[in-house]
Enzyme design. Structure first.
Site, PDB file in Angstrom:
ATOM      1  N   SER A  13       0.869  -1.182   0.000  1.00  0.00           N
ATOM      2  CA  SER A  13       0.000   0.000   0.000  1.00  0.00           C
ATOM      3  C   SER A  13       0.901   1.225   0.000  1.00  0.00           C
ATOM      4  O   SER A  13       2.053   1.141   0.471  1.00  0.00           O
ATOM      5  CB  SER A  13      -0.846  -0.006   1.284  1.00  0.00           C
ATOM      6  OG  SER A  13      -1.491   1.250   1.446  1.00  0.00           O
TER       7      SER A  13
ATOM      8  N   TYR B 124      -2.438  -1.876  10.578  1.00  0.00           N
ATOM      9  CA  TYR B 124      -2.493  -2.150   9.131  1.00  0.00           C
ATOM     10  C   TYR B 124      -1.264  -1.581   8.431  1.00  0.00           C
ATOM     11  O   TYR B 124      -0.600  -2.281   7.660  1.00  0.00           O
ATOM     12  CB  TYR B 124      -3.768  -1.530   8.549  1.00  0.00           C
ATOM     13  CG  TYR B 124      -3.851  -1.568   7.043  1.00  0.00           C
ATOM     14  CD1 TYR B 124      -4.297  -2.704   6.387  1.00  0.00           C
ATOM     15  CD2 TYR B 124      -3.480  -0.455   6.272  1.00  0.00           C
ATOM     16  CE1 TYR B 124      -4.371  -2.734   4.992  1.00  0.00           C
ATOM     17  CE2 TYR B 124      -3.551  -0.480   4.897  1.00  0.00           C
ATOM     18  CZ  TYR B 124      -4.000  -1.625   4.254  1.00  0.00           C
ATOM     19  OH  TYR B 124      -4.065  -1.649   2.878  1.00  0.00           O
TER      20      TYR B 124
HETATM   21  N1  LIG Z   1      -8.591  -0.445  -1.267  1.00  0.00           N
HETATM   22  C1  LIG Z   1      -7.558   0.280  -0.949  1.00  0.00           C
HETATM   23  O1  LIG Z   1      -7.667   1.517  -0.803  1.00  0.00           O
HETATM   24  C2  LIG Z   1      -6.206  -0.347  -0.805  1.00  0.00           C
HETATM   25  C3  LIG Z   1      -5.100   0.495  -0.756  1.00  0.00           C
HETATM   26  C4  LIG Z   1      -3.830  -0.055  -0.620  1.00  0.00           C
HETATM   27  C5  LIG Z   1      -3.684  -1.411  -0.517  1.00  0.00           C
HETATM   28  N2  LIG Z   1      -4.783  -2.219  -0.565  1.00  0.00           N
HETATM   29  C6  LIG Z   1      -4.555  -3.660  -0.439  1.00  0.00           C
HETATM   30  O2  LIG Z   1      -5.089  -4.341  -1.551  1.00  0.00           O
HETATM   31  C7  LIG Z   1      -5.523  -5.639  -1.146  1.00  0.00           C
HETATM   32  C8  LIG Z   1      -6.969  -5.829  -1.542  1.00  0.00           C
HETATM   33  O3  LIG Z   1      -7.740  -4.836  -0.869  1.00  0.00           O
HETATM   34  P1  LIG Z   1      -9.230  -4.469  -1.290  1.00  0.00           P
HETATM   35  O4  LIG Z   1      -9.354  -3.006  -1.148  1.00  0.00           O
HETATM   36  O5  LIG Z   1      -9.590  -5.134  -2.547  1.00  0.00           O
HETATM   37  O6  LIG Z   1     -10.022  -5.116  -0.063  1.00  0.00           O
HETATM   38  P2  LIG Z   1     -11.500  -5.733  -0.015  1.00  0.00           P
HETATM   39  O7  LIG Z   1     -12.394  -5.002  -0.954  1.00  0.00           O
HETATM   40  O8  LIG Z   1     -11.868  -5.759   1.438  1.00  0.00           O
HETATM   41  O9  LIG Z   1     -11.293  -7.216  -0.538  1.00  0.00           O
HETATM   42  C9  LIG Z   1     -10.438  -8.080   0.164  1.00  0.00           C
HETATM   43  C10 LIG Z   1     -10.585  -9.458  -0.408  1.00  0.00           C
HETATM   44  O10 LIG Z   1      -9.719 -10.317   0.335  1.00  0.00           O
HETATM   45  C11 LIG Z   1     -10.441 -11.433   0.797  1.00  0.00           C
HETATM   46  N3  LIG Z   1      -9.890 -11.835   2.080  1.00  0.00           N
HETATM   47  C12 LIG Z   1      -9.844 -11.145   3.245  1.00  0.00           C
HETATM   48  N4  LIG Z   1      -9.290 -11.906   4.199  1.00  0.00           N
HETATM   49  C13 LIG Z   1      -8.963 -13.083   3.618  1.00  0.00           C
HETATM   50  C14 LIG Z   1      -8.376 -14.283   4.089  1.00  0.00           C
HETATM   51  N5  LIG Z   1      -8.014 -14.447   5.367  1.00  0.00           N
HETATM   52  N6  LIG Z   1      -8.169 -15.285   3.211  1.00  0.00           N
HETATM   53  C15 LIG Z   1      -8.549 -15.154   1.919  1.00  0.00           C
HETATM   54  N7  LIG Z   1      -9.124 -14.064   1.413  1.00  0.00           N
HETATM   55  C16 LIG Z   1      -9.335 -13.037   2.275  1.00  0.00           C
HETATM   56  C17 LIG Z   1     -11.896 -10.997   0.891  1.00  0.00           C
HETATM   57  O11 LIG Z   1     -12.785 -12.079   0.648  1.00  0.00           O
HETATM   58  P3  LIG Z   1     -13.362 -12.984   1.848  1.00  0.00           P
HETATM   59  O12 LIG Z   1     -13.859 -12.019   2.902  1.00  0.00           O
HETATM   60  O13 LIG Z   1     -14.452 -13.763   1.194  1.00  0.00           O
HETATM   61  O14 LIG Z   1     -12.243 -13.849   2.306  1.00  0.00           O
HETATM   62  C18 LIG Z   1     -11.997 -10.015  -0.274  1.00  0.00           C
HETATM   63  O15 LIG Z   1     -12.322 -10.687  -1.471  1.00  0.00           O
HETATM   64  C19 LIG Z   1      -5.287  -5.721   0.361  1.00  0.00           C
HETATM   65  O16 LIG Z   1      -4.048  -6.351   0.618  1.00  0.00           O
HETATM   66  C20 LIG Z   1      -5.227  -4.265   0.767  1.00  0.00           C
HETATM   67  O17 LIG Z   1      -4.489  -4.071   1.940  1.00  0.00           O
HETATM   68  C21 LIG Z   1      -6.028  -1.724  -0.705  1.00  0.00           C
END
Ligand SMILES: NC(=O)c1ccc[n+]([C@@H]2O[C@H](COP(=O)([O-])OP(=O)(O)OC[C@H]3O[C@@H](n4cnc5c(N)ncnc54)[C@H](OP(=O)(O)O)[C@@H]3O)[C@@H](O)[C@H]2O)c1
Length: 254
Positions: free
Chosen positions: A140, A153
């Site tokens: 991130s 986080y």
């Molecule tokens: N969105 C942002 O602004 C942002 C910014 C920087 C970095 N990121 C990073 O990008 C990645 C994806 O984030 P996102 O924004 O797409 O989040 P999200 O919308 O909350 O989606 C997260 C996904 O991960 C899955 N997940 C969560 N815990 C899990 C586990 N223990 N095992 C397997 N799957 C799991 C969830 O599905 P289930 O609940 O069904 O398992 C969901 O499909 C993360 O690493 C996050 O830190 C996001």
């Protein structure tokens, strides 16, 4: 990395950024398998993308990782890319909280840190057998400059940034390349479960489609540390230009 001709496993690929990347790789003709905890979400994403496969997979569970790795490498012997995307994020306020919220802290550490260590270690024996393989770790912009409402986080993402540098170095003489993909704030469900939205100043979340386009373009280069859009200035304000040289100096050929 080569963004075509791969067999790719994406943790958390059923929704959010993981789904965006899964669909983009799928459209390019790669074989894509998505993993996550909610079967209904995975099944809906796979149904919307004929040919995409899914597996119920909990990146926070050592048992699930062991079973999932065995199943995936057996069903998909050409699997050569693992994208460690699953992540969770919680607010903590050490100034006002009466006690530490052990449950949410543990979920951040188990998923964002231990999940990436365990998934990488579990797939590496298989990946090393492939002629060309890649591990992509999602960090991130907040890995480089933390946002204090998410203190744990941000620290987990800083951990993954550091670990990814070492993993890349250790694997440099194998067939496995290691990439860090650092998203900016992207409009997903990540912060949806928070008690209140964090204050992001003037920043606005990047639409998922725009993020996916930019991330795929970055992944198609030879770059290994890939801050996307607004993550770039958070990266650059923290990582000194000489950081790569200093890393090489202290690591040498070790
Ligand atoms: N969105 C942002 O602004 C942002 C910014 C920087 C970095 N990121 C990073 O990008 C990645 C994806 O984030 P996102 O924004 O797409 O989040 P999200 O919308 O909350 O989606 C997260 C996904 O991960 C899955 N997940 C969560 N815990 C899990 C586990 N223990 N095992 C397997 N799957 C799991 C969830 O599905 P289930 O609940 O069904 O398992 C969901 O499909 C993360 O690493 C996050 O830190 C996001």
């Amino acid at each position: 990395m080569n963004t075509t001709g791969n067999t790719i496993f994406i943790t958390g690929g059923g929704s959010g950024i993981g789904r965006g990347l899964a669909e983009a790789f799928h459209k390019l003709g790669n074989k894509v398998i998505i993993g996550g905890r909610r079967e209904s979400v995975l099944a809906a994403t796979a149904a919307a993308n004929p040919g995409m496969e899914f597996i119920v997979f909990d990146a926070a569970s050592p048992e699930s990782i062991t079973a999932g790795t065995a199943e995936l490498t057996q069903r998909f012997p050409t699997l050569n890319v693992v994208i460690n995307n699953a992540g969770v994020q919680w607010q903590h306020n050490f100034a006002t909280q009466a006690v530490l919220d052990e449950t949410s802290v543990a979920s951040e550490i188990d998923t964002n840190i231990l999940g990436i260590l365990r998934v990488s270690a579990a797939f590496l024996p298989h990946l090393k057998q492939q002629p060309a393989a890649t591990i992509v770790n999602l960090t991130s912009g907040l890995a480089f400059t933390p946002m204090a409402v998410y203190p744990v986080y941000c620290a987990t993402k800083a951990f993954v940034h550091s670990f990814t540098m070492s993993l890349r170095h250790q694997l440099r003489e194998t067939s496995v390349r290691v990439i860090e993909l650092a998203p900016p704030w992207v409009a997903t469900d990540l912060a949806a479960a928070q008690p209140e939205q964090a204050e992001h100043g003037d920043m606005k979340p990047l639409p998922l489609a725009d993020f996916t386009t930019a991330a795929m373009a970055a992944l198609a280069t030879d770059g290994e540390e890939l801050p996307i859009a607004n993550a770039q200035f958070l990266h650059d304000s923290s990582v000194a230009p000489q950081a790569t040289k200093v890393f090489a100096m202290i690591n040498g050929a070790h």
